[in-house]
Design an enzyme around this catalytic site. Structure first.
Site, PDB file in Angstrom:
ATOM      1  N   LYS A 207       2.814   8.545   6.137  1.00 15.22           N
ATOM      2  CA  LYS A 207       2.229   9.627   7.158  1.00 15.22           C
ATOM      3  C   LYS A 207       2.383   9.149   8.615  1.00 15.22           C
ATOM      4  O   LYS A 207       2.365   7.775   8.950  1.00 15.22           O
ATOM      5  CB  LYS A 207       0.896  10.083   6.837  1.00 15.22           C
ATOM      6  CG  LYS A 207       0.923  11.062   5.514  1.00 15.22           C
ATOM      7  CD  LYS A 207      -0.533  11.630   5.263  1.00 15.22           C
ATOM      8  CE  LYS A 207      -0.375  12.408   3.963  1.00 15.22           C
ATOM      9  NZ  LYS A 207      -1.557  13.049   3.676  1.00 15.22           N
TER      10      LYS A 207
ATOM     11  N   ARG B  99      -2.843   8.100  -3.437  1.00 14.30           N
ATOM     12  CA  ARG B  99      -1.491   8.942  -3.586  1.00 14.30           C
ATOM     13  C   ARG B  99      -0.564   8.289  -2.658  1.00 14.30           C
ATOM     14  O   ARG B  99      -0.638   8.093  -1.703  1.00 14.30           O
ATOM     15  CB  ARG B  99      -1.761  10.567  -3.361  1.00 14.30           C
ATOM     16  CG  ARG B  99      -0.528  11.515  -3.305  1.00 14.30           C
ATOM     17  CD  ARG B  99      -0.893  12.907  -2.816  1.00 14.30           C
ATOM     18  NE  ARG B  99       0.457  13.663  -2.944  1.00 14.30           N
ATOM     19  CZ  ARG B  99       1.198  13.864  -2.287  1.00 14.30           C
ATOM     20  NH1 ARG B  99       1.236  13.307  -0.744  1.00 14.30           N
ATOM     21  NH2 ARG B  99       2.112  14.589  -2.159  1.00 14.30           N
TER      22      ARG B  99
END
Ligand code: 8Y4
Length: 288
Positions: free
Chosen positions: A230, A264
């Site tokens: 991210k 995740r």
């Protein structure tokens, strides 16, 4: 916590597979968005998807998160029939061929129902079951579910994220969604929560959520986090998305030390190692 309420889960019952949340787990990401099968069509795509799943399972993933709708800022909306065509054959094949829990990354009631019928073991909804019919569909499946916080919508969420107090605001949102789940008969033992890293948050918001994860742990609900690749990692390291593996494994280890139970991630082998190192430190003991 009052005595008549069921305590949050220590074990998730994922369509007959038990997941022991006394230790951390890795959820491998499997994208089945169209950019990934522009080349050879759906059959070749299924084949390469299953090879990727085999690698993630061999590396130790407990979950495979199957997603057919992109939440990237400019991504086009996906119809129900298109999303079904993307995810159901993949879920079917994973359930038939692998010893792993399939997580369905969706917000749509119809996809929740069809995925559960195909054998999915967890519902992962970045919209926390706010779409029409999604709460009722999730309730009917009897599956565990992950409620994630997002401020705004994927198209506009990064325009000007704003909070009075990001930790308090995200917690208050998740508590409301937990209450909504309870109104449709979803037991607390089915609920996992997620602060939603990158979903309507600045780098500072994300860092505060990570550093203060103990306040989420105190709710008693198991915590799932997604930090893999991210932009927070890009902001910190100055690296493009394909160069964020080391930052991501560092973040995974930190999240585990802060109490996250499901990580995740795209890069399962490296993330498994990071999770094992963090867990060994917490336990002051290797293995088990
Ligand atoms: C590069 C690649 C840069 C991917 C960013 C991304 C979460 C999630 C997503 C999460 C839960 C993503 C479906 C966003 N993130 N579900 N889903 N928690 N529960 N971005 O943080 O991976 S998609």
């Amino acid at each position: 916590m009052t005595a008549d309420l069921q305590p949050p889960a220590q074990v998730l019952n994922c369509a007959g597979r038990s997941v022991d949340l006394s230790r951390p787990h890795v959820m491998g990401i499997l994208n089945v968005t169209p950019d990934s099968f522009s080349d050879g069509g759906r059959f070749l795509h299924l084949d390469s998807s299953l090879r990727h799943v085999a690698e993630m399972v061999a590396a130790g993933a407990s979950f495979i998160d199957v997603g057919g709708e992109s939440t990237r800022p400019g991504a086009a909306a996906v119809s129900i029939s298109e999303e079904l065509d993307r995810v159901i054959p993949v879920i079917d094949a994973i359930v038939r061929e692998f010893d792993v829990v399939v997580s369905i990354d969706t917000s749509k009631a119809e996809i929740i129902r069809a995925a559960a019928t195909a054998g999915a073991g967890l519902i992962n909804d970045v919209r926390a079951l706010r779409e029409a019919g999604a709460l009722e569909a999730a309730a009917d499946t009897a599956l565990p579910l992950c409620l994630m916080h997002m401020q705004g919508q994927p198209a506009d969420m990064q325009n000007s994220p704003n909070y009075y107090n990001v930790v308090a605001d995200v917690l208050a949102f998740l508590e409301k969604r937990i209450a909504a789940c309870e109104t449709v008969g979803i037991d607390r033992s089915r609920i996992v929560i997620d602060p939603g890293f990158g979903f309507g948050k600045t780098a500072e918001h994300n860092l505060q959520l990570l550093n203060r994860m103990s306040e989420f742990v105190q709710t008693g609900f198991p915590i799932l986090v997604g930090l893999s690749r991210k932009s927070l990692l890009g902001k910190i390291t100055g690296r493009d998305v394909e160069q964020r593996l080391a930052g991501g494994v560092a973040a995974a280890a930190l999240a585990v030390t802060k109490g996250a139970r499901i990580i995740r991630a795209h890069d399962v082998p490296a993330t498994i190692d990071a999770v094992k190192v963090a867990q060994a430190m917490i336990r002051e003991s290797v293995d088990e």
